[in-house]
Design a protein around this motif. Structure first.
Motif: not given
Length: 574
Positions: A10, A67-69, A275, A282
């Motif tokens: 990202w 992996t989480s935004r 999500e 993601t």
């Protein structure tokens, strides 16, 4: 590399337009994180500054490996309580030794999470069912709230991880209540709760911190025995190597493994919730374990106790418009600046104000709607929730989790040992075969045919049940029965015990001069039928794709091609 370093995916695509939203979200979360971190460190039995230390290196590491935004990592109430409960069972003397063990515990938690991540064992968390999680979380929230009475009342109330002991201790010291501490705490609760209702976007926690600190300073409330945070060490945490010993590892591994799984569960559940809102997937579960593990392990060398995702701060982060984990980096910068330059401002912060922050923050974890729903729809699962709740309250937090998980597994085993067993009949004027108990007069039931469906895998735990139910229905049919058809669409596996049982059943049925057919077996089940020897007593021509084909063959063997013949013909054609 992108698999283990998600930021490589990202970061190169980072848009300048994202920075404004990440900046606002990072500052907003940072404002909440500073007092919350200090408050949660108190729950863990640590000096408040360790909540700030836990808000630095671990968050920075997760920002690049997670992996989480949107989720916001850091100290949380639930894990803090588990730290206190776990370390409270050990014979630790002195504050310094307690701190050392708490930091070593964070390392062990991270080691377990890293190991589980590299072994791709993220699925283990699935064994913690929602009733267990709900019961445990609600009970832990109640314990956390009552554990803060000593700060809210300003009394010397002994700590405990058992609800009834906390209540007894509070009543024994109720007359020692400091009215100033109680007033500060009560006003703090009212302010935060009110702003949550009417001014949700305003940082009420910051307001409570500022107002209570000013009140202590200007009215010299410390002279009236108001408990304050006191001197907070300035500067960033130093690097320290742990003293590794076999004795320490033996003492601490059970609570470390529990916290590793609970922390992962919190992070993955929060991440998946966002999500669903974003409609973008993601999160990679095993990478989350590695990210959390690295955060806890490396953070522990910089005087951080265990961290995971915070639901409240993650929600604030999401609502503030965070697009990436750059928001978390900005929060870390705010905490670092606070440690470097602003620690003197926290000297007059009353512990009663921190108690009010904790109480309101964890009150939302008490879930009443879900137990009510279970009581109405699934009373067996409600009992799992209730027992988990009561054991967590009365015996211990770790015990509550373990017994809750055990009960969930026992309930699952019980259900699979007696799964749904249906007798089917032909829906009039159609090719469909449905449960005769559900469709009543619409179903044609033939006296010479028994069609059954078993809605589970066949294994050692339910093979005896399958046999007894099947022969019960065979006996009910009487002497006119000529054939039994097993609809195997729902049977996805047959173990060796069940295979032996099925061979025995088919032989017994044949001895009764009744034929036995299998219809609808899926590929893996069909493979087992051939490999286990079931096909030797069944005969290949009695294996069918659909029930209607088995019925048609029974009525006239010359009218239909068996599954085996179809497969052979297809292979020749290819």
């Amino acid at each position: 590399m992108r698999r283990y370093l998600p930021f490589l995916d990202w970061l190169p695509k980072y848009n300048k337009s994202f920075f404004g939203k990440d900046l606002v979200a990072g500052i907003t979360v940072g404002i909440i994180l500073i007092p919350q971190g200090m408050a949660y460190a108190m729950i863990a039995g640590l000096p408040p500054v360790y909540g700030l230390y836990a808000s630095l290196v671990p968050i920075l590491i997760y920002a690049f490996l997670g992996t989480s935004r949107q989720i916001a990592v850091g100290p949380v109430a639930m894990d803090s309580l588990l730290v206190a409960a776990g370390l409270g069972t050990l014979a630790i003397s002195g504050v310094e030794n307690y701190i050392t063990m708490a930091l070593f515990l964070a390392f062990m938690i991270g080691a377990f999470q890293m190991l589980l991540g590299f072994l791709r064992m993220g699925f283990l968390v699935n064994f913690m069912s929602r009733p267990v999680i709900s019961g445990f979380t609600s009970a832990a929230a109640v314990i956390i709230i009552f554990s803060q009475l000593k700060h809210l009342l300003g009394a010397d109330i002994a700590s405990s991880n058992k609800f009834h002991q906390l209540v007894i201790n509070a009543f024994q010291h109720i007359m020692e209540t400091n009215v100033y501490d109680f007033g500060i705490g009560l006003i703090g609760i009212l302010i935060i709760a009110s702003f949550k209702t009417w001014f949700k976007k305003f940082p009420a926690i910051l307001l409570v911190v500022v107002l209570s600190s000013l009140a202590v300073y200007f009215f010299n409330l410390e002279a009236y025995d108001v408990q304050v945070v006191g001197e907070v060490p300035a500067g960033l945490p130093s690097f320290k190597i742990h003293n590794f010993t076999i004795e320490k590892i033996k003492d601490i591994w059970p609570i470390a493994l529990t916290l590793a799984l609970v922390g992962y569960l919190e992070a993955i559940s929060i991440g998946r919730a966002f999500e669903e809102k974003n409609k973008v997937e993601t999160i990679e579960p095993n990478q989350e374990l590695i990210a959390l593990g690295a955060s806890n392990m490396l953070g522990s060398f910089f005087q951080s106790y265990s961290v995971t995702a915070s639901f409240s701060r993650s929600a604030i982060n999401y609502e503030a418009g965070a697009r990436t984990t750059i928001a978390s980096v900005i929060s870390v910068i705010m905490v670092a600046l606070t440690l470097l330059f602003l620690t003197p401002l926290f000297y007059n912060l009353p512990k009663a104000a921190l108690a009010s922050i904790i109480m309101v923050s964890v009150f939302g974890l008490i879930d009443l709607s879900y137990p009510k729903k279970l009581w109405e729809q699934r009373k067996d699962e409600f009992m799992v929730l209730l027992i988990t709740f009561l054991i967590t309250l009365s015996i211990g937090i770790v015990e509550g989790i373990l017994i809750g998980v055990l009960m969930s597994l026992l309930l699952m085993v019980y259900r699979t040992s007696k799964p749904h067993f249906a007798v089917l009949g032909n829906i009039n004027g159609s090719d469909y075969y449905k449960n005769i108990e559900r469709f009543g007069s619409e179903v044609e039931v033939r006296p010479d045919l028994l069609i059954v469906r078993f809605d589970s895998q066949l294994y050692f735990g339910n093979s005896a049940y399958f046999k007894s139910q099947l022969f019960k229905y065979i006996k009910a049919k009487g002497p006119g029965l000529r054939a039994v058809i097993l609809n195997a669409e729902s049977i996805n596996y047959i173990d060796s015990t069940a295979s032996t049982m099925l061979i025995s059943v088919i032989d017994e049925i044949h001895e009764m001069n009744v034929q036995f057919y299998i219809a609808g077996a899926i590929g893996p089940t069909r493979d087992i039928i051939f490999e286990s020897g079931i096909i030797n007593c069944l005969d290949k021509k009695y294996l069918f794709v659909k029930i209607k084909e088995a019925v048609a063959y029974y009525d006239d063997p010359n009218t239909i091609t068996t599954l085996r013949e179809k497969v052979a013909h297809q292979n020749l054609s290819n």
